[in-house]
Design a protein around this motif. Structure first.
Motif, PDB file in Angstrom:
ATOM      1  N   TRP A  16       0.846  -1.202   0.000  1.00  0.00           N
ATOM      2  CA  TRP A  16       0.000   0.000   0.000  1.00  0.00           C
ATOM      3  C   TRP A  16       0.875   1.243   0.000  1.00  0.00           C
ATOM      4  N   THR A  17       1.915   1.247   0.810  1.00  0.00           N
ATOM      5  CA  THR A  17       2.817   2.395   0.872  1.00  0.00           C
ATOM      6  C   THR A  17       3.515   2.608  -0.459  1.00  0.00           C
ATOM      7  N   GLN A  18       3.950   1.537  -1.097  1.00  0.00           N
ATOM      8  CA  GLN A  18       4.611   1.669  -2.394  1.00  0.00           C
ATOM      9  C   GLN A  18       3.650   2.231  -3.440  1.00  0.00           C
ATOM     10  N   SER A  59       9.422  11.587   2.379  1.00  0.00           N
ATOM     11  CA  SER A  59      10.552  10.837   2.946  1.00  0.00           C
ATOM     12  C   SER A  59      10.074   9.684   3.815  1.00  0.00           C
ATOM     13  N   TYR A  60       9.053   9.925   4.623  1.00  0.00           N
ATOM     14  CA  TYR A  60       8.524   8.869   5.488  1.00  0.00           C
ATOM     15  C   TYR A  60       7.990   7.708   4.658  1.00  0.00           C
ATOM     16  N   HIS A  61       7.172   8.018   3.678  1.00  0.00           N
ATOM     17  CA  HIS A  61       6.582   6.949   2.873  1.00  0.00           C
ATOM     18  C   HIS A  61       7.633   6.232   2.030  1.00  0.00           C
ATOM     19  N   TYR A  62       8.640   6.953   1.553  1.00  0.00           N
ATOM     20  CA  TYR A  62       9.713   6.293   0.805  1.00  0.00           C
ATOM     21  C   TYR A  62      10.464   5.326   1.721  1.00  0.00           C
ATOM     22  N   ASP A  63      10.761   5.779   2.937  1.00  0.00           N
ATOM     23  CA  ASP A  63      11.471   4.932   3.892  1.00  0.00           C
ATOM     24  C   ASP A  63      10.638   3.713   4.260  1.00  0.00           C
ATOM     25  N   THR A  68      14.543   1.377   5.136  1.00  0.00           N
ATOM     26  CA  THR A  68      14.836   0.481   6.249  1.00  0.00           C
ATOM     27  C   THR A  68      13.969   0.761   7.474  1.00  0.00           C
ATOM     28  N   LEU A  69      12.860   1.428   7.299  1.00  0.00           N
ATOM     29  CA  LEU A  69      12.016   1.782   8.440  1.00  0.00           C
ATOM     30  C   LEU A  69      11.563   0.556   9.219  1.00  0.00           C
ATOM     31  N   LEU A  70      11.113  -0.473   8.540  1.00  0.00           N
ATOM     32  CA  LEU A  70      10.631  -1.669   9.239  1.00  0.00           C
ATOM     33  C   LEU A  70      11.745  -2.362  10.017  1.00  0.00           C
TER      34      LEU A  70
END
Length: 114
Positions: A16-18, A59-63, A68-70
């Motif tokens: 979904w984020t992608q 930036s948040y959604h890209y991460d 490597t956010l997860l």
């Protein structure tokens, strides 16, 4: 079973984020071009201010989708489980059978009285 469900939900969230990022990337690029053009034409750099919060969202959604956010979230979760497990305790301690029984009987009395 719970782990399988969690993995599927996490993979759906990443996808979904992608997908969100595909649309937001277009919006962000278009907004950046329009705001930059407006700032140049008006000779007012303050017109560029909306780019700042938009860049944080991007930036948040890209991460989340490609970065490597997860992995960082998992690392911090492990750290909390290992070193700060007192944060995970329930108020008044863990549930015990007597507490559940008291709650059940008080609720059943409440419905009987009405």
């Amino acid at each position: 079973l719970h782990n399988l469900i969690r993995e599927r939900q996490t993979s759906m969230q990443i996808v979904w984020t992608q997908e969100f990022l595909k649309y937001f990337r277009t919006f962000f690029g278009l907004a950046a071009v329009v705001l930059t053009t407006g700032a140049i034409k008006r000779k007012n750099p303050a017109v560029l201010l909306p780019i700042l919060p938009l860049s944080f969202v991007f930036s948040y959604h890209y991460d989340m989708g490609y970065g490597t956010l997860l992995q960082r979230i998992k690392g911090e979760a492990k750290n909390i489980l290992d070193t700060q497990n007192t944060l995970l305790e329930l108020p008044k301690g863990p549930l015990i059978l007597e507490d559940l029984e008291k709650t059940r009987t008080s609720q059943s009395n409440f419905f009987i009285e009405k």
